[in-house]
Design an enzyme around this catalytic site. Structure first.
Site, mmCIF file in Angstrom:
data_model
loop_
_atom_site.group_PDB
_atom_site.id
_atom_site.type_symbol
_atom_site.label_atom_id
_atom_site.label_comp_id
_atom_site.label_asym_id
_atom_site.label_seq_id
_atom_site.Cartn_x
_atom_site.Cartn_y
_atom_site.Cartn_z
ATOM 1 N N SER A 138 3.104 1.019 -2.448
ATOM 2 C CA SER A 138 4.334 1.781 -2.272
ATOM 3 C C SER A 138 4.714 2.357 -3.633
ATOM 4 O O SER A 138 4.947 1.603 -4.577
ATOM 5 C CB SER A 138 5.427 0.852 -1.731
ATOM 6 O OG SER A 138 6.661 1.526 -1.662
ATOM 7 N N LYS A 164 1.930 4.897 0.042
ATOM 8 C CA LYS A 164 3.231 5.251 0.604
ATOM 9 C C LYS A 164 4.042 5.888 -0.505
ATOM 10 O O LYS A 164 4.233 5.296 -1.571
ATOM 11 C CB LYS A 164 3.893 3.992 1.143
ATOM 12 C CG LYS A 164 5.379 4.100 1.426
ATOM 13 C CD LYS A 164 5.841 2.927 2.280
ATOM 14 C CE LYS A 164 7.036 2.227 1.674
ATOM 15 N NZ LYS A 164 7.544 1.126 2.506
ATOM 16 N N LYS A 166 7.557 7.380 -1.774
ATOM 17 C CA LYS A 166 8.999 7.398 -1.516
ATOM 18 C C LYS A 166 9.492 8.830 -1.671
ATOM 19 O O LYS A 166 9.108 9.527 -2.625
ATOM 20 C CB LYS A 166 9.713 6.493 -2.531
ATOM 21 C CG LYS A 166 9.402 5.019 -2.339
ATOM 22 C CD LYS A 166 10.100 4.463 -1.100
ATOM 23 C CE LYS A 166 9.961 2.945 -1.032
ATOM 24 N NZ LYS A 166 10.665 2.382 0.136
ATOM 25 N N ASP A 192 8.202 7.365 2.862
ATOM 26 C CA ASP A 192 9.328 6.483 3.228
ATOM 27 C C ASP A 192 10.594 7.072 2.616
ATOM 28 O O ASP A 192 10.687 7.229 1.398
ATOM 29 C CB ASP A 192 9.081 5.067 2.688
ATOM 30 C CG ASP A 192 10.160 4.062 3.114
ATOM 31 O OD1 ASP A 192 11.106 4.454 3.825
ATOM 32 O OD2 ASP A 192 10.035 2.872 2.731
ATOM 33 N N GLU A 217 8.460 6.920 7.432
ATOM 34 C CA GLU A 217 9.213 5.669 7.580
ATOM 35 C C GLU A 217 10.708 5.905 7.399
ATOM 36 O O GLU A 217 11.135 6.525 6.422
ATOM 37 C CB GLU A 217 8.697 4.667 6.529
ATOM 38 C CG GLU A 217 9.328 3.281 6.594
ATOM 39 C CD GLU A 217 8.650 2.291 5.624
ATOM 40 O OE1 GLU A 217 7.512 2.554 5.181
ATOM 41 O OE2 GLU A 217 9.274 1.266 5.299
ATOM 42 N N ASP A 242 11.801 0.703 9.711
ATOM 43 C CA ASP A 242 11.920 -0.429 8.796
ATOM 44 C C ASP A 242 13.341 -0.987 8.981
ATOM 45 O O ASP A 242 13.579 -1.873 9.817
ATOM 46 C CB ASP A 242 11.639 0.066 7.364
ATOM 47 C CG ASP A 242 11.913 -0.942 6.258
ATOM 48 O OD1 ASP A 242 12.448 -2.018 6.532
ATOM 49 O OD2 ASP A 242 11.610 -0.640 5.074
ATOM 50 N N LYS A 266 9.245 -6.795 7.902
ATOM 51 C CA LYS A 266 9.508 -7.578 6.697
ATOM 52 C C LYS A 266 10.139 -8.868 7.192
ATOM 53 O O LYS A 266 11.228 -8.820 7.787
ATOM 54 C CB LYS A 266 10.490 -6.858 5.771
ATOM 55 C CG LYS A 266 9.933 -5.583 5.156
ATOM 56 C CD LYS A 266 10.958 -4.912 4.271
ATOM 57 C CE LYS A 266 10.403 -3.611 3.721
ATOM 58 N NZ LYS A 266 11.433 -2.822 3.020
ATOM 59 N N GLY A 294 7.059 -4.803 2.142
ATOM 60 C CA GLY A 294 7.249 -5.623 0.947
ATOM 61 C C GLY A 294 8.634 -5.414 0.365
ATOM 62 O O GLY A 294 9.307 -4.416 0.659
#
Ligand code: OSB
Ligand code: MG
Length: 374
Positions: A138, A164, A166, A192, A217, A242, A266, A294
């Site tokens: 990530s 991933k 952000k 995400d 996400e 998420d 998670k 995570g």
């Protein structure tokens, strides 16, 4: 029977190698709450409460979790004995609303204790079957397109099976385009947004569709399902939820509403392993793939995530990078390592979480501790 006699809470400060930025905030020095449960035989189990310092991802923080465990969760746990750790979450849910991360810190430690006592690895005790798990990275929001391209390039050459990225408005379409142009269409990437958009931004989200993303996400509000359902009906790219999935009931709602096609589990967010397994099983029955998210965990929380991700329906790479991606030095031995195929070995032959605590280093990092007793 499991009879927890004592719970030790400990806050450590562990600096990240570099700041991690998401749409709603940045973290540099990770404040981590370690949980140790001790039973009537003196056996112990370890876990990590993943709440952050500031409530920008989730309403709980390390300070609210400490208070919730001390005032409500520990006393509730001390009220009775449990035949199996699977009985703890329903018990804690009965009269205590919310505080999932605090509950999970205690619940997951007790699963770890029970696994150790049974002589089994946490993975196999949970019902996991994999020998290795696939790893994704990530990547926080970067200061420039060049910096992002460089990070993704390094991740791909290190073997990561998913990157991933952000995003937030202003650091989205151009950033993803730059990665695709530099690295080609074959690299497995996703984004995400951590709630940075609303349905009014649909054209911007639609503009991401050409980049062949594995998923997008949590683009919309952290507690929303209905708007995500509207969005998913307009997008080809799978929406992955998420923040919105706080338990098995919300997972069922997601499926019924069509609010997403993939779930990031998670264990902290959903209240621990029992709840995670319920979501995992429901998704398996409904053809919904899951992966393990995570929370910038230390080696302890990472051990729990590795064990969870060894369950059968964790078919996509998790945000479970090796220790060295986060820390100069982790608090467990051996540290978590990834091979050049982007896999982490599940320590399935060792009882409990499968790594040893580096107690001298943990003592050195500790800023406060408290012991709670029956
Ligand atoms: O949304 O998945 C998220 C970290 C903190 C808060 C929210 C998120 C994240 C991550 C980190 O993406 C993933 C990791 O631990 O490597
Ligand atoms: Mg997320």
């Amino acid at each position: 029977m499991i009879r927890i006699e004592r719970i030790r809470l400990r806050e450590i400060h562990l600096p990240l190698k570099e700041p991690f930025q998401i749409s709603s905030g940045v973290v540099q020095n990770r404040r981590i709450l370690l949980v140790q449960v001790i039973d009537a035989d003196g056996a112990e189990g370890w876990g990590e409460c993943v709440a952050g310092e500031y409530p920008n991802y989730h309403p709980e923080t390390i300070d609210t979790a400490w208070l919730a465990i001390r005032e409500w969760i520990a006393p509730k746990l001390f009220e009775r004995e449990f035949e199996h750790p699977a009985d703890i979450f329903p018990w804690l849910q009965r009269d205590i609303r919310g505080h999932h991360m605090a509950k999970a810190g205690v619940e997951m430690s007790t699963w770890e204790l029970a696994a150790r006592k049974s002589g089994q690895s946490l993975s196999r005790f949970l019902g996991g079957t994999r020998e290795k798990i696939a790893v994704g990275i990530s990547i926080g929001i970067q200061p420039s397109l060049e910096a992002l391209v460089q990070k993704v390039r390094e991740a791909v050459s290190a073997g990561y099976r998913k990157a991933k990225i952000k995003i937030k408005p202003g650091a989205d379409v151009e950033y993803v385009r730059a990665v695709r142009e530099a690295l080609g269409n074959g690299v497995p990437i996703m984004v995400d947004a951590n709630n940075a958009y609303t349905l009014a931004d649909i054209e911007r989200l639609r503009a991401l569709e050409e980049f062949n993303l594995m998923m997008i996400e949590q683009p919309l509000a952290w507690d929303d399902l209905l708007q995500h359902a509207r969005l998913q009906s307009e997008l080809r790219t799978p929406v992955c939820l998420d923040e919105s999935i706080t338990g098995v009931d919300r997972a069922r709602d997601m499926i019924e509403l069509g609010a997403g096609k993939i779930i990031n589990i998670k264990p902290g967010r959903v209240g621990g392993f029992t709840s995670s397994k319920q979501i995992h099983d429901l998704c398996a029955e409904n053809g919904i793939p899951v992966w393990c998210g995570g929370m910038l965990e230390s080696g302890v929380g990472r051990a729990h995530n590795v064990a969870l991700a060894s369950l059968g329906n964790f078919t996509l790479p998790g945000d479970i990078s090796p220790s060295s991606r986060y820390w100069q030095r982790d608090i467990v031995q051996p540290e978590w390592q990834m091979d050049d195929q982007g896999m982490i070995a599940v320590p399935a032959g060792r009882p409990g979480m499968g790594v040893e605590l580096d107690m001298d280093y943990i003592e050195h990092l500790t800023v406060r501790q408290q012991e709670l007793t029956r």
